[in-house]
Design a protein around this motif. Structure first.
Motif, PDB file in Angstrom:
ATOM      1  N   THR A  11      -0.311   7.466  12.171  1.00 43.73           N
ATOM      2  CA  THR A  11      -1.602   7.286  11.507  1.00 43.73           C
ATOM      3  C   THR A  11      -2.420   6.206  12.196  1.00 43.73           C
ATOM      4  O   THR A  11      -3.646   6.350  12.381  1.00 43.73           O
ATOM      5  N   TYR A 186      -2.534   8.474   4.004  1.00 41.61           N
ATOM      6  CA  TYR A 186      -2.001   8.903   5.299  1.00 41.61           C
ATOM      7  C   TYR A 186      -2.490  10.316   5.625  1.00 41.61           C
ATOM      8  O   TYR A 186      -2.935  10.601   6.746  1.00 41.61           O
ATOM      9  N   ASN A 190      -5.235  11.184   8.602  1.00 40.74           N
ATOM     10  CA  ASN A 190      -4.799  12.054   9.696  1.00 40.74           C
ATOM     11  C   ASN A 190      -5.573  13.364   9.693  1.00 40.74           C
ATOM     12  O   ASN A 190      -5.793  13.967  10.757  1.00 40.74           O
TER      13      ASN A 190
END
Length: 338
Positions: A11, A186, A190
């Motif tokens: 990440t 996360y 992403n």
């Protein structure tokens, strides 16, 4: 079991990529990418959209570094509502020539009122439903152009993939109340990074992506501009410019320049090429250049491939190789040998 350290590392890298590539995409769109609909307003909308996405990624980066929950900041929650609206404005300005932003356009920011009514856990699903609505709107436009899909199959693939991915992100947002919020941050960060990767890759492989999509939309949504045009005469003049004058040798030849030679508007020439040759302007130009290159590869065996690529109007040898392989299925070297 999921390795949280690995997720954090990946990440971190993706966030860095996003923050770096966003200004590069803005510069590319503003100064290098071809788009018939590009103007000051569309450039501004691109800037604001990329800034908003970068702002989200900065909050996500702060979460990884300092463990500060982005949803606890009112600015982050506001960005969740602003990004979908800016995505709509930029898409609309890019695809539709006649779209103007006016006072009524402010209605797209009205959903931000939800920030004053609902708690944090409800804010995310609401914002993502709105974002998904805009994605469905874009996919509906793509589907409605099915008559032209064969000509623009690659462009449609990238846009559809991007839209579908955004919907997956929305579905994940609905699960925020049932999972650790860290996993949401996360996944979302992403997801934005992957969107940047898709867009960057698409524009590197197909630099005319925006222009060709604009042409497809134009064909699907506007009335014919060729009503009073002597089409056979213009086709004959076009053939003369290409085969005798070899105007394609100009590496900077644009749709507007060629239209001027034919005494047509850019819209008229775009429609003429699309309806009569069933390809976009850039595809038509590539085909003409590759046909000439095929002739030179056989008739001038001592000429280098680089010199032939330059002589036929390609800006670089790599662009020449890509176009030649795409059209013939062979590299220039293999074509010459065969």
């Amino acid at each position: 079991m999921i390795d949280l350290n690995l997720i954090q590392t990946l990440t971190h890298l993706n966030l860095g990529f996003s923050i770096v590539v966003a200004p590069l995409l803005f510069v590319s769109y503003s100064f290098f990418l071809k788009s018939n609909n590009k103007n000051a307003v569309s450039i501004l909308s691109c800037c604001l959209f990329l800034l908003a996405l970068t702002g989200l990624q900065c909050f996500h980066l702060s979460f990884i570094v300092n463990q500060t929950a982005p949803l606890s900041f009112s600015e982050y929650r506001l960005l969740l509502f602003i990004v979908p609206a800016l995505f709509y404005f930029f898409s609309r300005l890019t695809l539709f020539t006649d779209y103007k932003i006016g006072f009524k356009s402010l209605i797209h920011f009205v959903p931000a009122i939800a920030l004053l009514i609902f708690d944090q856990l409800m804010i995310v699903p609401i914002a993502f439903v709105i974002g998904a609505g805009y994605c469905f709107w874009l996919m509906k436009i793509i589907y409605s152009l099915k008559a032209h899909r064969n000509r623009f199959s690659v462009e449609f693939f990238f846009v559809s993939l991007f839209s579908l991915f955004a919907i997956v992100v929305m579905i994940f947002g609905f699960s925020l109340s049932t999972i650790d919020s860290a996993y949401f941050y996360y996944f979302y960060s992403n997801g934005i990074a992957l969107a940047f990767v898709l867009v960057t890759g698409a524009l590197i492989i197909y630099p005319d992506l925006l222009n060709e999509l604009t042409e497809a939309v134009k064909l699907g949504y506007i009335a014919s501009t060729l009503g009073k045009v002597n089409i056979p005469a213009k086709i004959q003049l076009l053939d003369k410019l290409m085969l005798e004058s070899k105007i394609f040798e100009n590496e900077n030849l644009s749709l507007s320049q060629l239209a001027k030679e034919l005494e047509l508007s850019s819209h008229q020439l775009s429609e003429l090429i699309n309806t009569k040759f069933e390809v976009s302007f850039s595809q038509y130009l590539r085909q003409i250049r590759v046909e000439q290159a095929k002739h030179l590869l056989k008739s001038e065996p001592d000429s280098s491939i680089l010199s032939i690529s330059m002589e036929t109007g390609f800006k670089s040898q790599s662009n020449f190789y890509t176009a030649f392989k795409e059209i013939t299925g062979l590299s220039p070297g293999n074509f010459r040998k065969n």
